[in-house]
Design a protein around this motif. Sequence first.
Motif, PDB file in Angstrom:
ATOM      1  N   ALA A 116       0.809  -1.213   0.000  1.00 10.87           N
ATOM      2  CA  ALA A 116       0.000   0.000   0.000  1.00 10.87           C
ATOM      3  C   ALA A 116       0.847   1.270   0.000  1.00 10.87           C
ATOM      4  CB  ALA A 116      -0.931   0.008   1.211  1.00 10.87           C
ATOM      5  N   ASN A 117       2.057   1.187   0.545  1.00  7.23           N
ATOM      6  CA  ASN A 117       2.901   2.383   0.659  1.00  7.23           C
ATOM      7  C   ASN A 117       3.995   2.441  -0.394  1.00  7.23           C
ATOM      8  OD1 ASN A 117       4.452   0.293   1.576  1.00  7.23           O
ATOM      9  ND2 ASN A 117       4.944   1.220   3.567  1.00  7.23           N
ATOM     10  N   SER A 118       3.839   1.667  -1.485  1.00  5.55           N
ATOM     11  CA  SER A 118       4.878   1.642  -2.513  1.00  5.55           C
ATOM     12  C   SER A 118       4.269   1.317  -3.866  1.00  5.55           C
ATOM     13  CB  SER A 118       5.943   0.600  -2.159  1.00  5.55           C
ATOM     14  OG  SER A 118       6.869   0.433  -3.217  1.00  5.55           O
ATOM     15  N   ASP A 119       4.882   1.841  -4.926  1.00  2.11           N
ATOM     16  CA  ASP A 119       4.460   1.509  -6.281  1.00  2.11           C
ATOM     17  C   ASP A 119       5.342   0.430  -6.905  1.00  2.11           C
ATOM     18  OD1 ASP A 119       2.390   3.374  -6.306  1.00  2.11           O
ATOM     19  OD2 ASP A 119       3.720   4.996  -6.947  1.00  2.11           O
ATOM     20  N   THR A 120       6.377   0.016  -6.171  1.00  2.79           N
ATOM     21  CA  THR A 120       7.315  -0.985  -6.681  1.00  2.79           C
ATOM     22  C   THR A 120       6.839  -2.378  -6.306  1.00  2.79           C
ATOM     23  OG1 THR A 120       9.157   0.570  -6.425  1.00  2.79           O
ATOM     24  CG2 THR A 120       9.697  -1.772  -6.669  1.00  2.79           C
ATOM     25  N   PRO A 121       6.542  -3.224  -7.281  1.00  4.54           N
ATOM     26  CA  PRO A 121       6.080  -4.571  -6.951  1.00  4.54           C
ATOM     27  C   PRO A 121       7.196  -5.451  -6.406  1.00  4.54           C
ATOM     28  CG  PRO A 121       6.268  -4.314  -9.328  1.00  4.54           C
ATOM     29  CD  PRO A 121       6.545  -2.975  -8.733  1.00  4.54           C
ATOM     30  N   HIS A 122       6.808  -6.356  -5.503  1.00  9.79           N
ATOM     31  CA  HIS A 122       7.743  -7.330  -4.940  1.00  9.79           C
ATOM     32  C   HIS A 122       7.370  -8.714  -5.466  1.00  9.79           C
ATOM     33  CE1 HIS A 122       9.417  -4.575  -1.803  1.00  9.79           C
ATOM     34  NE2 HIS A 122       8.237  -3.997  -1.961  1.00  9.79           N
ATOM     35  N   LYS A 123       8.374  -9.546  -5.645  1.00  5.25           N
ATOM     36  CA  LYS A 123       8.109 -10.901  -6.119  1.00  5.25           C
ATOM     37  C   LYS A 123       7.608 -11.770  -4.966  1.00  5.25           C
ATOM     38  CE  LYS A 123      11.541 -10.910  -9.840  1.00  5.25           C
ATOM     39  NZ  LYS A 123      10.677 -11.114 -10.968  1.00  5.25           N
ATOM     40  N   GLY A 124       6.636 -12.623  -5.278  1.00  4.09           N
ATOM     41  CA  GLY A 124       6.109 -13.554  -4.284  1.00  4.09           C
ATOM     42  C   GLY A 124       5.937 -14.932  -4.894  1.00  4.09           C
ATOM     43  N   ARG A 125       5.934 -15.951  -4.022  1.00  4.94           N
ATOM     44  CA  ARG A 125       5.742 -17.323  -4.485  1.00  4.94           C
ATOM     45  C   ARG A 125       4.639 -17.967  -3.656  1.00  4.94           C
ATOM     46  NH1 ARG A 125       7.258 -21.262  -1.213  1.00  4.94           N
ATOM     47  NH2 ARG A 125       8.550 -20.765   0.601  1.00  4.94           N
ATOM     48  N   LEU A 126       3.969 -18.939  -4.254  1.00  5.88           N
ATOM     49  CA  LEU A 126       2.886 -19.631  -3.569  1.00  5.88           C
ATOM     50  C   LEU A 126       3.452 -20.610  -2.544  1.00  5.88           C
ATOM     51  CD1 LEU A 126      -0.200 -20.215  -3.452  1.00  5.88           C
ATOM     52  CD2 LEU A 126       0.226 -22.051  -5.102  1.00  5.88           C
ATOM     53  N   VAL A 127       2.963 -20.526  -1.316  1.00  7.54           N
ATOM     54  CA  VAL A 127       3.276 -21.546  -0.310  1.00  7.54           C
ATOM     55  C   VAL A 127       2.335 -22.728  -0.513  1.00  7.54           C
ATOM     56  CG1 VAL A 127       3.462 -22.073   2.149  1.00  7.54           C
ATOM     57  CG2 VAL A 127       4.095 -19.795   1.305  1.00  7.54           C
ATOM     58  N   ALA A 128       1.033 -22.472  -0.490  1.00  7.09           N
ATOM     59  CA  ALA A 128       0.030 -23.503  -0.774  1.00  7.09           C
ATOM     60  C   ALA A 128      -1.331 -22.842  -0.889  1.00  7.09           C
ATOM     61  CB  ALA A 128       0.003 -24.579   0.308  1.00  7.09           C
ATOM     62  N   ALA A 129      -2.199 -23.475  -1.652  1.00  4.75           N
ATOM     63  CA  ALA A 129      -3.585 -23.050  -1.767  1.00  4.75           C
ATOM     64  C   ALA A 129      -4.482 -24.163  -1.250  1.00  4.75           C
ATOM     65  CB  ALA A 129      -3.938 -22.719  -3.214  1.00  4.75           C
ATOM     66  N   TYR A 130      -5.617 -23.792  -0.692  1.00  7.41           N
ATOM     67  CA  TYR A 130      -6.592 -24.765  -0.198  1.00  7.41           C
ATOM     68  C   TYR A 130      -7.948 -24.407  -0.800  1.00  7.41           C
ATOM     69  CZ  TYR A 130      -8.945 -27.942   3.046  1.00  7.41           C
ATOM     70  OH  TYR A 130      -9.687 -28.970   3.584  1.00  7.41           O
ATOM     71  N   PRO A 131      -8.209 -24.847  -2.035  1.00  7.10           N
ATOM     72  CA  PRO A 131      -9.442 -24.462  -2.731  1.00  7.10           C
ATOM     73  C   PRO A 131     -10.708 -24.869  -1.996  1.00  7.10           C
ATOM     74  CG  PRO A 131      -7.865 -25.455  -4.257  1.00  7.10           C
ATOM     75  CD  PRO A 131      -7.340 -25.683  -2.885  1.00  7.10           C
ATOM     76  N   GLU A 132     -10.640 -25.932  -1.173  1.00  7.09           N
ATOM     77  CA  GLU A 132     -11.835 -26.405  -0.472  1.00  7.09           C
ATOM     78  C   GLU A 132     -12.421 -25.348   0.454  1.00  7.09           C
ATOM     79  OE1 GLU A 132      -9.070 -28.027  -0.873  1.00  7.09           O
ATOM     80  OE2 GLU A 132      -9.576 -29.921  -1.857  1.00  7.09           O
ATOM     81  N   GLN A 133     -11.590 -24.393   0.893  1.00  8.96           N
ATOM     82  CA  GLN A 133     -12.111 -23.284   1.687  1.00  8.96           C
ATOM     83  C   GLN A 133     -11.662 -21.939   1.109  1.00  8.96           C
ATOM     84  OE1 GLN A 133     -11.326 -25.249   5.818  1.00  8.96           O
ATOM     85  NE2 GLN A 133     -13.264 -24.173   6.019  1.00  8.96           N
ATOM     86  N   ASP A 134     -11.257 -21.974  -0.157  1.00 14.21           N
ATOM     87  CA  ASP A 134     -10.905 -20.789  -0.927  1.00 14.21           C
ATOM     88  C   ASP A 134      -9.909 -19.880  -0.214  1.00 14.21           C
ATOM     89  OD1 ASP A 134     -10.759 -19.079  -3.025  1.00 14.21           O
ATOM     90  OD2 ASP A 134     -12.822 -18.347  -2.909  1.00 14.21           O
ATOM     91  N   LEU A 135      -8.845 -20.469   0.308  1.00 14.13           N
ATOM     92  CA  LEU A 135      -7.795 -19.699   0.963  1.00 14.13           C
ATOM     93  C   LEU A 135      -6.434 -20.121   0.419  1.00 14.13           C
ATOM     94  CD1 LEU A 135      -9.135 -19.785   4.624  1.00 14.13           C
ATOM     95  CD2 LEU A 135      -8.971 -17.756   3.166  1.00 14.13           C
ATOM     96  N   ALA A 136      -5.474 -19.207   0.488  1.00 15.79           N
ATOM     97  CA  ALA A 136      -4.117 -19.480   0.022  1.00 15.79           C
ATOM     98  C   ALA A 136      -3.145 -18.587   0.771  1.00 15.79           C
ATOM     99  CB  ALA A 136      -4.002 -19.250  -1.483  1.00 15.79           C
ATOM    100  N   VAL A 137      -1.884 -19.009   0.796  1.00  8.87           N
ATOM    101  CA  VAL A 137      -0.818 -18.213   1.412  1.00  8.87           C
ATOM    102  C   VAL A 137       0.301 -18.029   0.389  1.00  8.87           C
ATOM    103  CG1 VAL A 137       0.935 -18.083   3.224  1.00  8.87           C
ATOM    104  CG2 VAL A 137      -1.353 -18.965   3.754  1.00  8.87           C
TER     105      VAL A 137
END
Length: 366
Positions: A116-137
Amino acid sequence: MRDTKPNRWRPQTALRTAALLLAVACAGGVTAGCTGDSPAPTAASSAPAPIAASEAAGARDLERSYQRVVKAVLPSVVQINTPEGLGSGIVYDAKGHIVTNAHVVGSADTFEITLANSDTPHKGRLVAAYPEQDLAVIELEDPPSGLRAASFGPSRDVQVGQIVLAMGSPLGLNSSVTQGIVSAVGRTVSEAPSDGGTGATLADLVQTSAPINPGNSGGALVNLSGQVIGIPTLAAVNPSMGDSSAPGIGFAIPSATVTRIADQIIKYGKVVDSGRAALGIAGRTVLDEDFQPAGVGVVEVTKGGAAEKAGIRPGDVITRVGNDDITTLQSLSEALVEHAPGDTVDVTVQRGSGEKTVKVTLGQLR
Protein backbone atom coordinates in the motif's frame (compact mmCIF):
# COMPACT_ATOMS: atom_id res chain seq x y z
CA MET A 1 -23.42 -16.85 -6.05
CA ARG A 2 -20.57 -15.39 -7.99
CA ASP A 3 -17.28 -14.45 -6.51
CA THR A 4 -15.05 -11.55 -7.38
CA LYS A 5 -12.67 -13.41 -9.69
CA PRO A 6 -10.19 -10.71 -10.68
CA ASN A 7 -9.59 -11.88 -14.26
CA ARG A 8 -13.20 -11.18 -15.19
CA TRP A 9 -12.49 -7.47 -14.72
CA ARG A 10 -9.53 -5.33 -15.61
CA PRO A 11 -8.35 -2.03 -14.15
CA GLN A 12 -9.48 0.95 -16.09
CA THR A 13 -6.80 2.80 -18.03
CA ALA A 14 -8.53 6.10 -17.52
CA LEU A 15 -11.37 7.49 -15.44
CA ARG A 16 -13.75 9.83 -17.23
CA THR A 17 -16.31 12.09 -15.59
CA ALA A 18 -19.23 13.57 -17.49
CA ALA A 19 -20.86 16.76 -16.23
CA LEU A 20 -24.51 17.51 -16.97
CA LEU A 21 -25.37 21.20 -16.95
CA LEU A 22 -28.95 22.21 -16.39
CA ALA A 23 -30.10 25.68 -17.48
CA VAL A 24 -33.44 27.38 -16.85
CA ALA A 25 -34.48 30.17 -19.24
CA CYS A 26 -36.34 32.99 -17.51
CA ALA A 27 -37.81 35.15 -20.23
CA GLY A 28 -41.17 36.79 -20.65
CA GLY A 29 -42.54 36.28 -17.15
CA VAL A 30 -41.90 35.16 -13.63
CA THR A 31 -40.64 31.59 -13.19
CA ALA A 32 -40.13 29.97 -9.81
CA GLY A 33 -36.45 29.58 -9.01
CA CYS A 34 -35.28 32.35 -11.36
CA THR A 35 -34.02 35.78 -10.52
CA GLY A 36 -36.19 38.73 -11.30
CA ASP A 37 -39.53 39.50 -9.76
CA SER A 38 -39.92 36.22 -7.91
CA PRO A 39 -40.39 36.68 -4.18
CA ALA A 40 -37.35 36.30 -1.97
CA PRO A 41 -37.35 33.10 0.08
CA THR A 42 -38.11 33.51 3.72
CA ALA A 43 -35.46 32.85 6.33
CA ALA A 44 -37.43 29.85 7.57
CA SER A 45 -37.50 28.22 4.13
CA SER A 46 -33.88 28.90 3.13
CA ALA A 47 -31.91 28.26 6.31
CA PRO A 48 -31.18 24.63 7.23
CA ALA A 49 -32.05 23.46 10.69
CA PRO A 50 -29.05 23.87 12.98
CA ILE A 51 -27.18 20.70 13.92
CA ALA A 52 -26.91 20.15 17.63
CA ALA A 53 -23.39 20.46 18.95
CA SER A 54 -23.55 16.96 20.42
CA GLU A 55 -24.58 15.47 17.05
CA ALA A 56 -21.79 17.29 15.24
CA ALA A 57 -19.27 16.10 17.81
CA GLY A 58 -20.52 12.53 17.44
CA ALA A 59 -20.16 12.70 13.66
CA ARG A 60 -16.62 14.03 14.00
CA ASP A 61 -15.73 11.23 16.44
CA LEU A 62 -17.06 8.59 14.02
CA GLU A 63 -15.17 10.19 11.15
CA ARG A 64 -11.96 10.14 13.19
CA SER A 65 -12.55 6.46 14.02
CA TYR A 66 -12.76 5.67 10.31
CA GLN A 67 -9.57 7.59 9.63
CA ARG A 68 -7.69 5.89 12.47
CA VAL A 69 -8.70 2.44 11.23
CA VAL A 70 -7.76 3.21 7.63
CA LYS A 71 -4.39 4.59 8.72
CA ALA A 72 -3.71 1.54 10.91
CA VAL A 73 -4.87 -1.26 8.60
CA LEU A 74 -4.45 -0.10 5.01
CA PRO A 75 -0.62 -0.56 5.04
CA SER A 76 -1.29 -4.28 5.65
CA VAL A 77 -3.47 -4.67 2.54
CA VAL A 78 -1.70 -5.49 -0.74
CA GLN A 79 -2.50 -5.85 -4.42
CA ILE A 80 -1.72 -9.22 -6.04
CA ASN A 81 -1.03 -9.45 -9.77
CA THR A 82 -1.11 -12.82 -11.53
CA PRO A 83 -0.95 -13.75 -15.22
CA GLU A 84 -4.74 -14.18 -15.06
CA GLY A 85 -5.70 -10.93 -13.34
CA LEU A 86 -5.49 -9.23 -9.99
CA GLY A 87 -6.84 -9.38 -6.48
CA SER A 88 -6.02 -8.37 -2.94
CA GLY A 89 -4.24 -9.87 0.05
CA ILE A 90 -3.37 -9.22 3.69
CA VAL A 91 0.09 -9.16 5.27
CA TYR A 92 -0.14 -12.03 7.76
CA ASP A 93 3.21 -11.73 9.54
CA ALA A 94 6.48 -9.82 9.47
CA LYS A 95 8.18 -12.73 7.66
CA GLY A 96 6.35 -11.77 4.48
CA HIS A 97 3.45 -14.22 4.40
CA ILE A 98 0.36 -12.92 2.57
CA VAL A 99 -3.06 -14.55 3.00
CA THR A 100 -5.60 -14.31 0.18
CA ASN A 101 -8.25 -16.34 -1.66
CA ALA A 102 -7.37 -19.50 -3.57
CA HIS A 103 -9.36 -18.20 -6.54
CA VAL A 104 -7.14 -15.09 -6.61
CA VAL A 105 -3.96 -17.16 -7.07
CA GLY A 106 -5.68 -19.51 -9.52
CA SER A 107 -3.13 -21.76 -11.20
CA ALA A 108 -0.22 -19.34 -10.71
CA ASP A 109 2.72 -19.99 -8.39
CA THR A 110 4.59 -16.67 -8.76
CA PHE A 111 3.17 -13.20 -8.27
CA GLU A 112 3.86 -9.48 -8.17
CA ILE A 113 2.82 -7.97 -4.84
CA THR A 114 2.33 -4.21 -4.52
CA LEU A 115 2.30 -2.85 -0.97
CA ALA A 116 0.00 0.00 0.00
CA ASN A 117 2.90 2.38 0.66
CA SER A 118 4.88 1.64 -2.51
CA ASP A 119 4.46 1.51 -6.28
CA THR A 120 7.31 -0.98 -6.68
CA PRO A 121 6.08 -4.57 -6.95
CA HIS A 122 7.74 -7.33 -4.94
CA LYS A 123 8.11 -10.90 -6.12
CA GLY A 124 6.11 -13.55 -4.28
CA ARG A 125 5.74 -17.32 -4.48
CA LEU A 126 2.89 -19.63 -3.57
CA VAL A 127 3.28 -21.55 -0.31
CA ALA A 128 0.03 -23.50 -0.77
CA ALA A 129 -3.59 -23.05 -1.77
CA TYR A 130 -6.59 -24.77 -0.20
CA PRO A 131 -9.44 -24.46 -2.73
CA GLU A 132 -11.84 -26.41 -0.47
CA GLN A 133 -12.11 -23.28 1.69
CA ASP A 134 -10.90 -20.79 -0.93
CA LEU A 135 -7.79 -19.70 0.96
CA ALA A 136 -4.12 -19.48 0.02
CA VAL A 137 -0.82 -18.21 1.41
CA ILE A 138 1.86 -16.40 -0.63
CA GLU A 139 5.36 -15.58 0.65
CA LEU A 140 7.35 -12.50 -0.38
CA GLU A 141 10.77 -13.54 -1.68
CA ASP A 142 12.51 -10.49 -0.20
CA PRO A 143 10.27 -8.94 2.49
CA PRO A 144 10.99 -5.23 3.00
CA SER A 145 11.82 -3.95 6.47
CA GLY A 146 8.95 -2.45 8.40
CA LEU A 147 6.38 -4.81 6.92
CA ARG A 148 3.19 -4.32 8.92
CA ALA A 149 1.14 -7.42 9.72
CA ALA A 150 -2.60 -7.04 10.21
CA SER A 151 -4.32 -7.82 13.50
CA PHE A 152 -7.03 -10.50 13.25
CA GLY A 153 -9.98 -10.23 15.63
CA PRO A 154 -12.17 -13.08 16.94
CA SER A 155 -15.00 -13.71 14.47
CA ARG A 156 -17.20 -15.06 17.29
CA ASP A 157 -17.59 -11.46 18.50
CA VAL A 158 -18.95 -10.19 15.17
CA GLN A 159 -22.45 -8.75 15.59
CA VAL A 160 -25.18 -7.89 13.09
CA GLY A 161 -25.32 -4.10 12.68
CA GLN A 162 -21.61 -3.66 13.41
CA ILE A 163 -19.89 -1.06 11.19
CA VAL A 164 -17.19 -2.53 8.95
CA LEU A 165 -14.78 -1.30 6.27
CA ALA A 166 -13.72 -3.34 3.23
CA MET A 167 -10.17 -2.67 2.00
CA GLY A 168 -8.57 -3.92 -1.20
CA SER A 169 -7.93 -3.19 -4.86
CA PRO A 170 -11.31 -3.24 -6.63
CA LEU A 171 -10.94 -2.83 -10.40
CA GLY A 172 -7.21 -2.33 -9.86
CA LEU A 173 -7.70 0.78 -7.71
CA ASN A 174 -5.08 0.07 -5.07
CA SER A 175 -5.82 0.90 -1.41
CA SER A 176 -9.54 1.51 -1.84
CA VAL A 177 -11.92 1.57 1.14
CA THR A 178 -15.69 1.01 1.25
CA GLN A 179 -18.02 1.08 4.24
CA GLY A 180 -21.06 -0.85 5.41
CA ILE A 181 -22.40 -3.00 8.23
CA VAL A 182 -22.50 -6.67 9.12
CA SER A 183 -25.82 -7.79 7.65
CA ALA A 184 -25.81 -11.40 8.89
CA VAL A 185 -23.49 -14.08 10.25
CA GLY A 186 -23.28 -17.84 9.83
CA ARG A 187 -24.16 -17.90 6.12
CA THR A 188 -23.40 -20.98 4.01
CA VAL A 189 -22.68 -20.16 0.36
CA SER A 190 -21.36 -22.19 -2.57
CA GLU A 191 -19.07 -20.66 -5.18
CA ALA A 192 -19.79 -21.15 -8.86
CA PRO A 193 -16.81 -22.61 -10.76
CA SER A 194 -18.23 -21.14 -13.97
CA ASP A 195 -17.74 -17.66 -12.53
CA GLY A 196 -14.14 -18.17 -11.47
CA GLY A 197 -14.73 -19.67 -8.02
CA THR A 198 -13.20 -22.86 -6.69
CA GLY A 199 -16.59 -24.57 -6.40
CA ALA A 200 -16.20 -24.73 -2.61
CA THR A 201 -19.08 -24.62 -0.16
CA LEU A 202 -18.09 -22.08 2.48
CA ALA A 203 -19.59 -22.09 5.97
CA ASP A 204 -20.04 -19.44 8.68
CA LEU A 205 -19.56 -16.55 6.27
CA VAL A 206 -20.03 -12.94 7.34
CA GLN A 207 -22.56 -11.12 5.15
CA THR A 208 -21.92 -7.41 4.69
CA SER A 209 -23.41 -4.40 2.94
CA ALA A 210 -19.92 -2.99 2.28
CA PRO A 211 -19.50 -3.11 -1.52
CA ILE A 212 -17.43 -6.13 -2.65
CA ASN A 213 -16.23 -5.44 -6.20
CA PRO A 214 -14.00 -7.41 -8.60
CA GLY A 215 -10.48 -7.19 -7.19
CA ASN A 216 -11.65 -6.95 -3.54
CA SER A 217 -11.26 -10.73 -3.19
CA GLY A 218 -8.60 -11.60 -0.65
CA GLY A 219 -8.64 -8.17 1.00
CA ALA A 220 -9.71 -7.19 4.50
CA LEU A 221 -13.07 -6.74 6.19
CA VAL A 222 -12.23 -4.66 9.25
CA ASN A 223 -14.07 -3.54 12.40
CA LEU A 224 -13.69 -0.10 13.99
CA SER A 225 -11.12 -1.50 16.42
CA GLY A 226 -8.79 -2.00 13.47
CA GLN A 227 -9.09 -5.81 13.49
CA VAL A 228 -9.56 -7.98 10.42
CA ILE A 229 -12.74 -10.01 10.98
CA GLY A 230 -12.89 -11.61 7.53
CA ILE A 231 -11.62 -11.85 3.96
CA PRO A 232 -14.08 -10.53 1.32
CA THR A 233 -14.64 -13.37 -1.12
CA LEU A 234 -18.05 -13.36 -2.79
CA ALA A 235 -20.65 -10.96 -4.11
CA ALA A 236 -24.23 -12.07 -4.61
CA VAL A 237 -25.72 -11.94 -8.09
CA ASN A 238 -29.24 -11.13 -9.24
CA PRO A 239 -30.40 -13.67 -11.87
CA SER A 240 -33.35 -11.43 -12.82
CA MET A 241 -30.84 -8.77 -13.93
CA GLY A 242 -28.62 -10.98 -16.05
CA ASP A 243 -26.53 -12.23 -13.14
CA SER A 244 -25.25 -8.75 -12.37
CA SER A 245 -23.98 -8.11 -8.87
CA ALA A 246 -26.67 -7.55 -6.27
CA PRO A 247 -25.71 -4.29 -4.54
CA GLY A 248 -24.97 -4.50 -0.84
CA ILE A 249 -24.80 -8.30 -0.53
CA GLY A 250 -21.26 -9.54 -0.11
CA PHE A 251 -19.66 -12.34 1.90
CA ALA A 252 -16.38 -12.72 3.78
CA ILE A 253 -14.60 -15.81 5.14
CA PRO A 254 -14.47 -15.34 8.94
CA SER A 255 -11.16 -14.64 10.62
CA ALA A 256 -11.29 -17.85 12.69
CA THR A 257 -11.27 -19.91 9.49
CA VAL A 258 -8.59 -17.72 7.90
CA THR A 259 -6.14 -18.00 10.78
CA ARG A 260 -6.71 -21.75 11.29
CA ILE A 261 -5.99 -22.53 7.64
CA ALA A 262 -3.17 -20.00 7.19
CA ASP A 263 -1.32 -21.19 10.31
CA GLN A 264 -1.35 -24.78 9.02
CA ILE A 265 -0.17 -23.81 5.54
CA ILE A 266 2.71 -21.77 6.98
CA LYS A 267 3.74 -24.51 9.43
CA TYR A 268 3.22 -27.64 7.32
CA GLY A 269 2.96 -26.38 3.73
CA LYS A 270 -0.55 -27.85 3.58
CA VAL A 271 -3.79 -28.17 5.53
CA VAL A 272 -3.73 -31.12 7.94
CA ASP A 273 -6.90 -30.34 9.91
CA SER A 274 -9.69 -28.74 7.93
CA GLY A 275 -12.29 -29.06 10.67
CA ARG A 276 -14.79 -30.00 7.95
CA ALA A 277 -16.77 -33.24 7.75
CA ALA A 278 -16.57 -35.53 4.72
CA LEU A 279 -18.17 -38.74 3.48
CA GLY A 280 -15.13 -39.92 1.56
CA ILE A 281 -16.69 -40.29 -1.88
CA ALA A 282 -16.36 -38.97 -5.40
CA GLY A 283 -19.80 -38.31 -6.81
CA ARG A 284 -21.90 -36.66 -9.47
CA THR A 285 -25.39 -35.18 -9.61
CA VAL A 286 -27.89 -37.64 -11.16
CA LEU A 287 -31.15 -36.72 -12.91
CA ASP A 288 -34.54 -38.39 -12.75
CA GLU A 289 -36.74 -39.30 -15.74
CA ASP A 290 -37.91 -35.66 -15.93
CA PHE A 291 -34.28 -34.48 -16.08
CA GLN A 292 -34.49 -32.96 -12.60
CA PRO A 293 -31.67 -33.36 -10.01
CA ALA A 294 -32.51 -36.39 -7.90
CA GLY A 295 -29.43 -37.25 -5.83
CA VAL A 296 -25.69 -37.76 -5.80
CA GLY A 297 -24.40 -40.86 -7.54
CA VAL A 298 -21.39 -42.46 -5.86
CA VAL A 299 -18.65 -42.86 -8.45
CA GLU A 300 -15.87 -43.87 -6.09
CA VAL A 301 -15.38 -44.40 -2.36
CA THR A 302 -12.18 -43.59 -0.50
CA LYS A 303 -10.48 -46.72 0.78
CA GLY A 304 -10.94 -46.82 4.54
CA GLY A 305 -13.11 -43.70 4.42
CA ALA A 306 -16.41 -43.00 6.17
CA ALA A 307 -18.64 -44.16 3.32
CA GLU A 308 -16.77 -47.41 2.71
CA LYS A 309 -16.82 -48.29 6.40
CA ALA A 310 -20.61 -47.78 6.44
CA GLY A 311 -21.13 -50.04 3.43
CA ILE A 312 -21.82 -47.35 0.82
CA ARG A 313 -20.48 -48.42 -2.56
CA PRO A 314 -20.11 -47.15 -6.15
CA GLY A 315 -23.46 -47.09 -7.94
CA ASP A 316 -25.42 -46.02 -4.85
CA VAL A 317 -27.35 -42.74 -5.09
CA ILE A 318 -27.35 -40.60 -1.93
CA THR A 319 -30.75 -38.97 -1.39
CA ARG A 320 -30.64 -37.87 2.25
CA VAL A 321 -28.09 -36.94 4.94
CA GLY A 322 -29.52 -36.47 8.41
CA ASN A 323 -32.59 -34.27 7.98
CA ASP A 324 -31.47 -32.83 4.63
CA ASP A 325 -32.74 -34.01 1.25
CA ILE A 326 -29.87 -34.41 -1.23
CA THR A 327 -30.46 -33.63 -4.91
CA THR A 328 -27.11 -32.22 -6.08
CA LEU A 329 -23.43 -32.21 -5.15
CA GLN A 330 -23.93 -28.68 -3.84
CA SER A 331 -26.76 -29.74 -1.54
CA LEU A 332 -24.57 -32.59 -0.26
CA SER A 333 -21.73 -30.16 0.51
CA GLU A 334 -24.13 -27.80 2.27
CA ALA A 335 -25.52 -30.64 4.37
CA LEU A 336 -22.05 -31.79 5.41
CA VAL A 337 -20.90 -28.33 6.58
CA GLU A 338 -23.53 -28.54 9.30
CA HIS A 339 -21.64 -31.48 10.84
CA ALA A 340 -18.18 -32.03 12.30
CA PRO A 341 -15.71 -34.87 11.74
CA GLY A 342 -16.65 -37.76 14.03
CA ASP A 343 -20.39 -37.03 13.96
CA THR A 344 -22.62 -40.02 13.23
CA VAL A 345 -25.43 -39.34 10.77
CA ASP A 346 -28.06 -41.34 8.91
CA VAL A 347 -27.40 -41.49 5.15
CA THR A 348 -30.13 -42.78 2.84
CA VAL A 349 -29.12 -44.30 -0.50
CA GLN A 350 -30.95 -45.83 -3.41
CA ARG A 351 -29.44 -49.12 -4.52
CA GLY A 352 -31.03 -50.61 -7.61
CA SER A 353 -34.79 -50.59 -7.03
CA GLY A 354 -34.47 -50.48 -3.26
CA GLU A 355 -33.56 -47.95 -0.60
CA LYS A 356 -31.57 -48.29 2.59
CA THR A 357 -30.39 -46.05 5.40
CA VAL A 358 -26.99 -46.55 7.03
CA LYS A 359 -25.26 -44.85 9.93
CA VAL A 360 -22.05 -43.10 8.88
CA THR A 361 -19.36 -41.76 11.19
CA LEU A 362 -18.12 -38.79 9.18
CA GLY A 363 -14.46 -38.38 8.32
CA GLN A 364 -12.53 -35.19 7.67
CA LEU A 365 -12.28 -33.17 4.49
CA ARG A 366 -8.70 -33.26 3.15
